[in-house]
Design an enzyme around this catalytic site. Sequence first.
Site, mmCIF file in Angstrom:
data_model
loop_
_atom_site.group_PDB
_atom_site.id
_atom_site.type_symbol
_atom_site.label_atom_id
_atom_site.label_comp_id
_atom_site.label_asym_id
_atom_site.label_seq_id
_atom_site.Cartn_x
_atom_site.Cartn_y
_atom_site.Cartn_z
ATOM 1 N N PRO A 94 0.932 -1.326 -0.282
ATOM 2 C CA PRO A 94 -0.147 -0.030 -0.099
ATOM 3 C C PRO A 94 0.823 1.386 -0.101
ATOM 4 C CG PRO A 94 -0.266 -1.367 2.024
ATOM 5 C CD PRO A 94 0.653 -1.856 1.142
ATOM 6 N N GLU A 121 0.409 -7.759 7.807
ATOM 7 C CA GLU A 121 0.421 -6.208 8.064
ATOM 8 C C GLU A 121 1.525 -5.708 7.092
ATOM 9 O OE1 GLU A 121 -1.218 -3.775 9.966
ATOM 10 O OE2 GLU A 121 -2.584 -5.414 9.316
ATOM 11 N N ARG A 159 -2.104 -7.781 -22.268
ATOM 12 C CA ARG A 159 -2.824 -7.441 -23.443
ATOM 13 C C ARG A 159 -2.085 -6.698 -24.377
ATOM 14 N NH1 ARG A 159 -4.752 -2.676 -22.681
ATOM 15 N NH2 ARG A 159 -6.569 -2.894 -24.120
ATOM 16 N N ASP A 174 -6.012 2.603 -26.561
ATOM 17 C CA ASP A 174 -6.524 2.705 -25.001
ATOM 18 C C ASP A 174 -6.905 4.059 -24.390
ATOM 19 O OD1 ASP A 174 -6.882 0.106 -24.729
ATOM 20 O OD2 ASP A 174 -4.705 -0.292 -23.906
HETATM 21 C C1 9D3 Z 1 -2.938 0.322 8.714
HETATM 22 C C2 9D3 Z 1 -1.718 -0.019 8.001
HETATM 23 N N1 9D3 Z 1 -2.198 -0.624 6.923
HETATM 24 C C3 9D3 Z 1 -1.654 -0.147 5.507
HETATM 25 C C4 9D3 Z 1 -2.826 0.388 4.840
HETATM 26 C C5 9D3 Z 1 -1.854 -2.100 6.858
HETATM 27 C C6 9D3 Z 1 -2.008 -2.728 5.641
HETATM 28 C C7 9D3 Z 1 -3.029 -3.180 5.179
HETATM 29 C C8 9D3 Z 1 -3.304 -4.110 4.175
HETATM 30 C C9 9D3 Z 1 -0.845 -3.505 5.218
HETATM 31 C C10 9D3 Z 1 -0.921 -4.399 4.102
HETATM 32 C C11 9D3 Z 1 -2.102 -4.508 3.487
HETATM 33 C C12 9D3 Z 1 -2.034 -5.496 2.576
HETATM 34 N N2 9D3 Z 1 -2.112 -5.120 1.275
HETATM 35 C C13 9D3 Z 1 -1.253 -5.112 0.224
HETATM 36 O O1 9D3 Z 1 -0.359 -5.971 0.238
HETATM 37 C C14 9D3 Z 1 -1.150 -4.217 -0.919
HETATM 38 C C15 9D3 Z 1 -2.126 -3.188 -1.418
HETATM 39 C C16 9D3 Z 1 -3.230 -2.662 -0.761
HETATM 40 O O2 9D3 Z 1 -3.620 -3.028 0.399
HETATM 41 N N3 9D3 Z 1 -3.856 -1.665 -1.295
HETATM 42 C C17 9D3 Z 1 -3.248 -1.055 -2.734
HETATM 43 N N4 9D3 Z 1 -2.364 -1.643 -3.254
HETATM 44 C C18 9D3 Z 1 -1.725 -2.745 -2.621
HETATM 45 S S1 9D3 Z 1 -0.505 -3.528 -3.261
HETATM 46 C C19 9D3 Z 1 -0.539 -4.463 -1.912
#
Ligand code: 9D3
Length: 251
Positions: A94, A121, A159, A174
Amino acid sequence: MPRFDVLSLFDGYFAPLREHGICRRAFDSGAMQLQVWNPRDYASGVHRCVDDRPYGGGPGMVMLAEPLERALDAAQRARRNAGLVTAPVVLFSPAGAPLRQTDVQRWADSDGAVLVCGRYEGVDQRFIERSVDCEISLGDYVLSGGEIAALALLDAVARLLPGVLHSAESAQQDSFSDGLLDCPHYTRPPRDAHGAEVPAVLLGGDHARIARWRRDRMLRLTLQRRPELIAALRAAHRLSARDEAALSAAD
Ligand code: 9D3
């Protein structure tokens, strides 16, 4: 021809990619290769542990560096044995940079990458600092792990590969490849059961007029919904005088 090696605790996510639609075609034709590595298979001890509690406390679990490191070594060794050089390592997280079509195009033109799917996490920071080259996010919402993001990248790359789409034009035309949202589309019948009609210009056969109509609709829709995309095109001097005229007429 890109080859992707995916590190994931949930390798079952990736089997359906080989079975459906455009991605299946990319694999069947050899335009793209995929191998999935499960860090669980590289974990030590009878319990094959892949995660543990975070130092400093807090909720959730953190992925251990060691099983990831060993799975990554196996993937890079397999790539080397296939005659490829060491691949860049991407972590889906994230905290990564949002995936863009320009990035997708670069991966499609590349030899591929090792895609690491985080779970829980997060991943022990020492693995990230030692082994990860870039971090990619799918957008500002919370997923349960990196698998869906890896699938999105693989689908978007597939694609674009030569010989995979029916029409080479489709990928060229696109939305996003030219920085604009797409125009509306219509098919038969010309007047439907609700009495709704297809815009007359599309039925007329004047292809220059049709192209202008489509461009204007793309510009107007993009200005309405994603004004920041119009601003980016303006800054890059990629809007013509007649594009600007269409935009002025729109507001
Ligand atoms: C409160 C902290 N969280 C961060 C937003 C902890 C957390 C939540 C979910 C840490 C990792 C995850 C799992 N998500 C992913 O691995 C992930 C992800 C995402 O949650 N949103 C957008 N893109 C991606 S790419 C990998």
